[in-house]
Scaffold this motif. Structure first.
Motif, PDB file in Angstrom:
ATOM      1  N   PRO A 291      -7.886 -29.570  -5.913  1.00  0.00           N
ATOM      2  CA  PRO A 291      -9.245 -30.123  -6.074  1.00  0.00           C
ATOM      3  C   PRO A 291     -10.327 -29.148  -5.582  1.00  0.00           C
ATOM      4  CG  PRO A 291      -7.773 -31.763  -5.119  1.00  0.00           C
ATOM      5  CD  PRO A 291      -7.026 -30.459  -5.097  1.00  0.00           C
ATOM      6  N   GLN A 292     -10.005 -28.382  -4.539  1.00  0.00           N
ATOM      7  CA  GLN A 292     -10.990 -27.405  -4.034  1.00  0.00           C
ATOM      8  C   GLN A 292     -11.162 -26.265  -5.032  1.00  0.00           C
ATOM      9  OE1 GLN A 292     -12.740 -28.324  -1.584  1.00  0.00           O
ATOM     10  NE2 GLN A 292     -11.392 -30.044  -1.089  1.00  0.00           N
ATOM     11  N   LYS A 295     -13.441 -27.503  -7.783  1.00  0.00           N
ATOM     12  CA  LYS A 295     -14.862 -27.486  -7.398  1.00  0.00           C
ATOM     13  C   LYS A 295     -15.411 -26.066  -7.434  1.00  0.00           C
ATOM     14  CE  LYS A 295     -14.977 -31.326  -4.241  1.00  0.00           C
ATOM     15  NZ  LYS A 295     -14.797 -31.640  -2.853  1.00  0.00           N
ATOM     16  N   LEU A 326     -17.652 -33.462 -12.464  1.00  0.00           N
ATOM     17  CA  LEU A 326     -17.508 -33.775 -11.037  1.00  0.00           C
ATOM     18  C   LEU A 326     -16.710 -35.067 -10.840  1.00  0.00           C
ATOM     19  CD1 LEU A 326     -21.041 -32.693  -9.790  1.00  0.00           C
ATOM     20  CD2 LEU A 326     -18.846 -31.600  -9.277  1.00  0.00           C
ATOM     21  N   TYR A 327     -16.879 -36.001 -11.766  1.00  0.00           N
ATOM     22  CA  TYR A 327     -16.124 -37.259 -11.706  1.00  0.00           C
ATOM     23  C   TYR A 327     -14.616 -36.966 -11.827  1.00  0.00           C
ATOM     24  CZ  TYR A 327     -14.501 -41.946 -13.099  1.00  0.00           C
ATOM     25  OH  TYR A 327     -13.835 -43.147 -13.193  1.00  0.00           O
ATOM     26  N   GLU A 330     -13.259 -35.492  -8.629  1.00  0.00           N
ATOM     27  CA  GLU A 330     -13.146 -36.491  -7.565  1.00  0.00           C
ATOM     28  C   GLU A 330     -11.967 -37.431  -7.816  1.00  0.00           C
ATOM     29  OE1 GLU A 330     -14.507 -36.073  -4.737  1.00  0.00           O
ATOM     30  OE2 GLU A 330     -13.452 -37.884  -4.065  1.00  0.00           O
ATOM     31  N   LYS A 331     -11.779 -37.817  -9.094  1.00  0.00           N
ATOM     32  CA  LYS A 331     -10.657 -38.710  -9.431  1.00  0.00           C
ATOM     33  C   LYS A 331      -9.314 -38.032  -9.119  1.00  0.00           C
ATOM     34  CE  LYS A 331     -10.771 -42.327 -11.234  1.00  0.00           C
ATOM     35  NZ  LYS A 331     -10.832 -43.665 -10.599  1.00  0.00           N
ATOM     36  N   ARG A 333      -8.687 -35.841  -6.778  1.00  0.00           N
ATOM     37  CA  ARG A 333      -8.479 -35.878  -5.327  1.00  0.00           C
ATOM     38  C   ARG A 333      -8.117 -37.296  -4.866  1.00  0.00           C
ATOM     39  NH1 ARG A 333     -11.849 -35.115  -0.324  1.00  0.00           N
ATOM     40  NH2 ARG A 333     -10.873 -33.414   0.837  1.00  0.00           N
ATOM     41  N   GLU A 334      -8.822 -38.263  -5.431  1.00  0.00           N
ATOM     42  CA  GLU A 334      -8.536 -39.672  -5.077  1.00  0.00           C
ATOM     43  C   GLU A 334      -7.096 -40.044  -5.443  1.00  0.00           C
ATOM     44  OE1 GLU A 334     -11.049 -42.607  -6.984  1.00  0.00           O
ATOM     45  OE2 GLU A 334     -12.793 -41.736  -5.992  1.00  0.00           O
TER      46      GLU A 334
END
Ligand code: NZQ
Ligand code: ZN
Length: 388
Positions: A291-292, A295, A326-327, A330-331, A333-334
């Motif tokens: 995830p990093q 980003k 971005l969504y 984030e998903k 990572r979640e």
């Protein structure tokens, strides 16, 4: 689309009870077998060891055992295996376990037909032209080594973790019985699922335009993992969900999803440096780094990240692309967090003390990553962003 060769010879034998066919399948590869596995533990407790031995003996095969494989396998045991193969005139290898056992078997198979030290292959000092034939029974859907052209090995001297890839390394057959994965602890199940997902991500994020067919294959595979991983976390004996995950693992990593694409693999390279020093489970390094990495690089191709968000995570098609991208990140990572794997270095017990050293080693042979080449400063920045 890039030119490519897809050459995958591995026969897949899938389903309940298929491990009983191991003897006849190994017989096609030779008569003297090196049986390579972790050792004690679940393989004996669940009766798998006895089933395999019965099947090998019934097929009239001679068996020599080599146990003791540890996660993030070490080249020392491989050297022992090479010696045994040469001394005992072994014809073929049976690997029973996960990526660590299969990769160890691949390295032994290479070393057995080579005069020099087996680590030469991992330093790219020796060409991979021959390997003893290998059959596998996979007990953890994760790395896809059961069908892949790759072996990943650690050398404790210097804390190095290195990979090699060539179609020579593909197993001759792979037996996949989802029931054999019922005994997996939740953490191993989860990090395995993350690894499968990440093998698709490494191929999905490409700068190559017009790769629609493989885009769709990748999206289907990712959605399959997203749907089924929570189901197996909830009920480890859900055969249907275990079967979906077990099927996804080799197809995520056998090269099919990368056809015609320039793949990335930066996250894997960064993850290997973490495992090389801290012995962290491979999948956990990816849940922390990936995830990093997303980003850090998404602005290089917002359209692709937006497509990922819409097609894989059902982002609203009406949002602007930046918001979609971005969504999706984030998903991702979640999702990792929801299956209880670490998403920060701190959660894996790692502090900032060796980040610089890891970044240096990661880029020793030049920048990593096909989506955007990452230099030492980039890698360091990604490690730092993953701290907490
Ligand atoms: O040692 P025991 O207690 O027996 O536990 C094993 C092992 O320690 C346990 N396990 C496996 N099957 C089980 C089970 N426990 C209960 N029930 C079962 N059915 O799982 C532990 C971890 O096994 P390991 O083989 O290390 O896991 P995995 O399959 O994730 O392999 C990781 C290694 O593969 C490499 C990784 O870097 C790492 O070294 N990779 C190999 C690739 C390839 N060859 O294509 C690609 C990947 O990206 C990856 O790099
Ligand atoms: Zn992996």
């Amino acid at each position: 689309m890039q030119n490519f060769v897809f050459d995958c010879k591995t026969k897949i034998i899938f389903g309940k009870g298929t491990e009983k066919t191991v003897g006849e399948n190994m017989k096609a590869l030779g008569s003297k077998v090196l049986f390579h596995h972790y050792g004690e533990g679940y393989i004996k407790e669940c009766g798998l060891y006895d089933v395999i031995m019965d099947s090998l003996k019934t097929a009239g095969l001679e068996v020599v055992e080599l146990t003791g494989v540890k996660p993030n396998p070490e080249v020392g045991l491989v050297r022992t295996g090479v010696e045994i193969c040469k001394k005992e005139k072994i014809d073929c290898i049976l690997a029973v376990g996960g990526g660590s056992v299969m990769d160890s078997a691949k390295a032994i198979g290479l070393g057995a037909l080579y005069e020099g030290d087996v680590w030469d292959f991992f330093e790219h000092r020796a060409p991979m032209t021959r390997m003893l034939p290998i059959g596998v029974i996979s007990t953890i859907p994760a790395t896809g080594s059961e069908m892949s052209d790759t072996s990943v090995m650690t050398n404790d001297e210097g804390h190095l973790k290195r990979h090699i890839a060539d179609t020579v390394l593909r197993p001759a057959f792979a037996i996949l019985n989802p029931e054999l994965t019922y005994t997996l602890p939740p953490y191993q199940t989860a990090v395995g699922g993350v690894d499968i997902f990440s093998h698709v991500v490494e191929r999905y994020f490409t700068q190559e335009p017009e790769v629609d067919y493989t885009d769709r294959l990748c999206e289907a595979t990712m959605r399959t993992v997203i749907k089924n991983l929570p189901l197996v976390m909830e009920d480890g004996k859900n055969y249907a969900a275990r079967a979906e995950i077990m099927l996804a693992a080799p197809w995520a990593q056998n090269g099919l999803l990368g056809m015609g694409r320039i793949e990335d693999w930066g996250s894997h390279m960064m993850g290997h440096e973490i495992s090389g020093i801290y012995n962290t489970a491979h999948g956990a390094t990816l849940s922390i780094i990936m995830p990093q990495w997303m980003k850090y690089v998404y602005k290089d191709n917002v359209d692709r990240f937006a497509q990922y968000a819409v097609r894989v995570w059902d982002a609203d098609a009406g949002w602007d692309k930046e918001k979609q991208a971005l969504y999706g990140i984030e998903k991702t990572r979640e999702f990792f967090r929801s299956v209880c794997v670490p998403v920060t270095l701190k959660e894996a017990g790692i502090d900032e003390s060796r980040l610089e050293e890891m970044a240096e080693k990661c880029c020793l042979n030049g920048p990593v990553g096909g989506f955007r080449p990452l230099y030492k400063e980039d890698v360091l920045a990604i490690y730092q962003s993953a701290l907490q």
